[in-house]
Write a protein that holds these residues in place. Structure first.
Motif, PDB file in Angstrom:
ATOM      1  N   ASN A 192      -5.887  -3.855   3.095  1.00 52.24           N
ATOM      2  CA  ASN A 192      -5.016  -3.143   4.030  1.00 52.24           C
ATOM      3  C   ASN A 192      -4.369  -4.102   5.035  1.00 52.24           C
TER       4      ASN A 192
ATOM      5  N   THR B  53      -4.671  11.999   5.662  1.00 54.92           N
ATOM      6  CA  THR B  53      -3.812  11.040   4.975  1.00 54.92           C
ATOM      7  C   THR B  53      -4.475   9.665   5.028  1.00 54.92           C
ATOM      8  N   HIS B  54      -4.490   8.967   3.903  1.00 59.34           N
ATOM      9  CA  HIS B  54      -5.109   7.641   3.868  1.00 59.34           C
ATOM     10  C   HIS B  54      -4.232   6.696   3.044  1.00 59.34           C
ATOM     11  N   LEU B  55      -4.557   5.397   3.125  1.00 58.03           N
ATOM     12  CA  LEU B  55      -3.802   4.362   2.433  1.00 58.03           C
ATOM     13  C   LEU B  55      -4.530   3.914   1.178  1.00 58.03           C
ATOM     14  N   GLU B  56      -3.764   3.629   0.132  1.00 55.03           N
ATOM     15  CA  GLU B  56      -4.320   3.131  -1.121  1.00 55.03           C
ATOM     16  C   GLU B  56      -3.502   1.940  -1.604  1.00 55.03           C
TER      17      GLU B  56
ATOM     18  N   TYR C  78       0.851  -1.184   0.000  1.00 55.23           N
ATOM     19  CA  TYR C  78       0.000   0.000   0.000  1.00 55.23           C
ATOM     20  C   TYR C  78       0.892   1.241   0.000  1.00 55.23           C
ATOM     21  N   LYS C  79       0.276   2.364  -0.277  1.00 55.14           N
ATOM     22  CA  LYS C  79       1.000   3.639  -0.260  1.00 55.14           C
ATOM     23  C   LYS C  79       0.171   4.674   0.493  1.00 55.14           C
ATOM     24  N   LYS C  80       0.847   5.633   1.078  1.00 55.17           N
ATOM     25  CA  LYS C  80       0.169   6.704   1.803  1.00 55.17           C
ATOM     26  C   LYS C  80      -0.105   7.861   0.854  1.00 55.17           C
ATOM     27  N   VAL C  81      -1.345   8.312   0.866  1.00 51.70           N
ATOM     28  CA  VAL C  81      -1.756   9.434   0.020  1.00 51.70           C
ATOM     29  C   VAL C  81      -2.240  10.557   0.929  1.00 51.70           C
ATOM     30  N   SER C  82      -1.646  11.721   0.765  1.00 49.24           N
ATOM     31  CA  SER C  82      -1.998  12.877   1.604  1.00 49.24           C
ATOM     32  C   SER C  82      -2.853  13.845   0.812  1.00 49.24           C
ATOM     33  N   THR C  83      -3.912  14.310   1.456  1.00 50.93           N
ATOM     34  CA  THR C  83      -4.782  15.334   0.887  1.00 50.93           C
ATOM     35  C   THR C  83      -4.762  16.547   1.809  1.00 50.93           C
TER      36      THR C  83
ATOM     37  N   ALA D  24      -1.110  -0.027  -3.801  1.00 47.13           N
ATOM     38  CA  ALA D  24       0.056   0.519  -4.500  1.00 47.13           C
ATOM     39  C   ALA D  24       0.411  -0.247  -5.763  1.00 47.13           C
TER      40      ALA D  24
END
Length: 505
Positions: A400, A372-375, A363-368, A377
């Motif tokens: 996850n 921040t949430h996981l998606e 998975y990767k961390k995505v920040s808005t 990858a």
């Protein structure tokens, strides 16, 4: 799917009275005082006599009391089952048993019903009493080509317009990864449909709003265009001709594979009591979508995880064997470099994965702007244990795993494989003649489906018969023991044979 996998006793219409009897409304079931018991028939069924008109009537034996009642050539049942599961073609079976084709398919339906009764007794009831802490389920699809033939009386020069000669038909298979027990195998075809789309008038609705949207090509019956309709009259007649032409061929329609897979997984969920679920599939979108829909709650609570397992099928057997040998060398070398004193390749693979997952993530961390949430990858790895026939395989996880330690993730990844479904699909190809691989034509310019089945109804029956035999009669050796998948799953403690299934012993 529930309907075709259920067996019910035939409701007999008894005549307990002579014509004109004043007690004609009485039966031994609602008024037993109005009848004498006159012993039992030669099949062990009760015989009754009306006290008024003196008519004697014997009850019909149910399926549990007689395996030969209303069955012609009941002496060939066992040999018929062995020939069916030995890839013997229909014509050759008829020659060996000296029966006609109609009798052949009657025997196939009889054996199918027997398997359903056997599964109800030895699969459904035992599974209701067992709870699995963790269920590993491998799901895959196979495709066979259906020989599309016309119904009787629909041939000749009057019917020059023909449909496609072969239809691709999907079969969905789900098996336990650890025990290789096959829970379900379903053909994406409905042979007992009621086309009441004339009453529904759904020809101009979106697909998601149609009652019969599960039939991709014939989800509606064409209706004449209205005054405000943009459809032309010629287009209407083209659609009408297509559906009328289809009605001249074998009964039934293909069902969208996603609809079949959703029902397939939902029925397994009702059958199996499991606290946590683990799914192994390839990148087939219909399988991924179905798992997400049926197990939405479990995935959200991290009680279910979905793994991807991919193998490069373009490899030759030589290349696969070379990868297998090289993987063993690499594992042993990795262990020597770290001073690990063990010759167990499985233990070395586990330790290597544990080290890998200290820095590798699926998975990767995505920040808005707000959080921040996981998606997912899309970051697969190669499994350190290769197989001699397919080489290395790529594995990934689409759910996850951030709450698990590297040791726990490595333990999960060690079980990710699709051997259970691949083995059963190979059994289908090798044991059922109507589902075997296509042959090369004499000219060598294409493939011939000469032995292919022309009615998916019988494909479903044959696969269910094979699944019953495979689960309860087919023992294989693993970890020093030779047991059937049902014994490994823990729902039975003995190996059955075909006679146990046919005669419900």
């Amino acid at each position: 799917m529930v309907r075709i996998n259920s067996v019910h006793n035939k409701e007999e219409d008894y005549e307990f009275h002579k014509s004109g009897c004043i007690a004609e409304d009485f039966t031994p079931f609602n008024e037993p005082e109005g009848f004498y018991k006159q012993g039992k028939s030669r099949l062990g069924m009760q015989r009754y006599q009306c006290k008024v008109c003196k008519k004697k009537t014997a009850l019909t034996p149910d399926r549990k009391r007689s395996t030969t009642y209303n069955q012609k050539r009941s002496d060939v049942h066992h040999l018929f089952a062995k020939l069916l599961l030995s890839r013997t073609p229909v014509t050759r079976t008829c020659e060996i048993l000296e029966i006609g084709r109609r009798t052949y398919y009657d025997k196939l339906e009889f054996l199918y019903r027997r398997c359903l009764e056997f599964l109800e007794r030895h699969e459904t009831k035992p599974l209701q009493k067992v709870t699995f802490k963790e269920m590993w389920l491998s799901t895959d699809k196979m495709i066979y080509f259906l020989n599309n033939v016309r119904q009787k009386g629909m041939g000749g020069s009057r019917y020059n317009e023909v449909e496609e000669s072969q239809f691709p038909t999907h079969v969905v298979v789900s098996a336990d990864v650890l025990s290789r027990y096959v829970f379900r195998s379903d053909v994406a075809y409905d042979w007992d449909i009621a086309l009441d789309t004339v009453l529904q008038r759904e020809d101009h609705l979106n697909e998601f709003a149609k009652k019969y949207a599960r039939y991709p090509r014939y989800s509606h019956y064409p209706m004449p265009p209205s005054k405000n309709d943009t459809q032309s009259v010629s287009r209407y007649f083209e659609e009408l001709a297509q559906i009328e032409r289809r009605m001249k061929y074998i009964d039934g329609l293909h069902v969208g594979s996603t609809y079949t897979t959703v029902a397939h997984l939902w029925l397994i969920k009702q059958l199996v009591n499991a606290t946590e679920w683990r799914f192994v599939t390839d990148e087939d979108s219909s399988l991924i979508t179905s798992i997400n829909r049926v197990f939405t709650k479990e995935i959200r609570l991290s009680d279910a995880h979905r793994f991807l397992c991919q193998t490069d099928k373009t490899k030759t057997r030589k290349q696969a064997r070379e990868e297998f040998v090289q993987a063993r060398i690499d594992l042993n070398h990795w262990g020597e470099m770290r001073g690990i004193e063990t010759n167990s390749l499985r233990k070395l693979a586990f330790l290597q994965l544990q080290e890998l997952f200290t820095h590798h993530h699926f998975y990767k961390k995505v920040s808005t702007a707000s959080r921040t949430h996981l998606e997912y990858a899309d970051n697969p790895i190669l499994h350190p244990l290769a197989t001699i026939d397919r080489g290395l395989r790529s594995i990934d996880c689409t759910t996850n795993l951030s709450s698990l330690d590297p040791k726990d993730i490595a333990a999960l990844m060690m079980n990710v494989n699709d051997n259970a479904t691949n083995t059963f699909i190979q059994q289908i190809r090798r044991r059922l003649s109507i589902l075997e691989r296509p042959l090369t034509t004499a000219r060598g310019d294409g493939k011939s489906y000469i032995y292919s089945n022309f009615n998916p109804k019988y494909a479903q029956m044959a696969i269910t018969i094979l699944r019953t035999y495979y689960n309860f009669c087919f023992a294989f050796k693993s970890n020093g023991t030779r047991e059937t998948p049902a014994q490994r799953l823990g729902i039975t403690d003995k190996k059955f044979d075909l006679k146990d299934i046919i005669y419900l012993r």
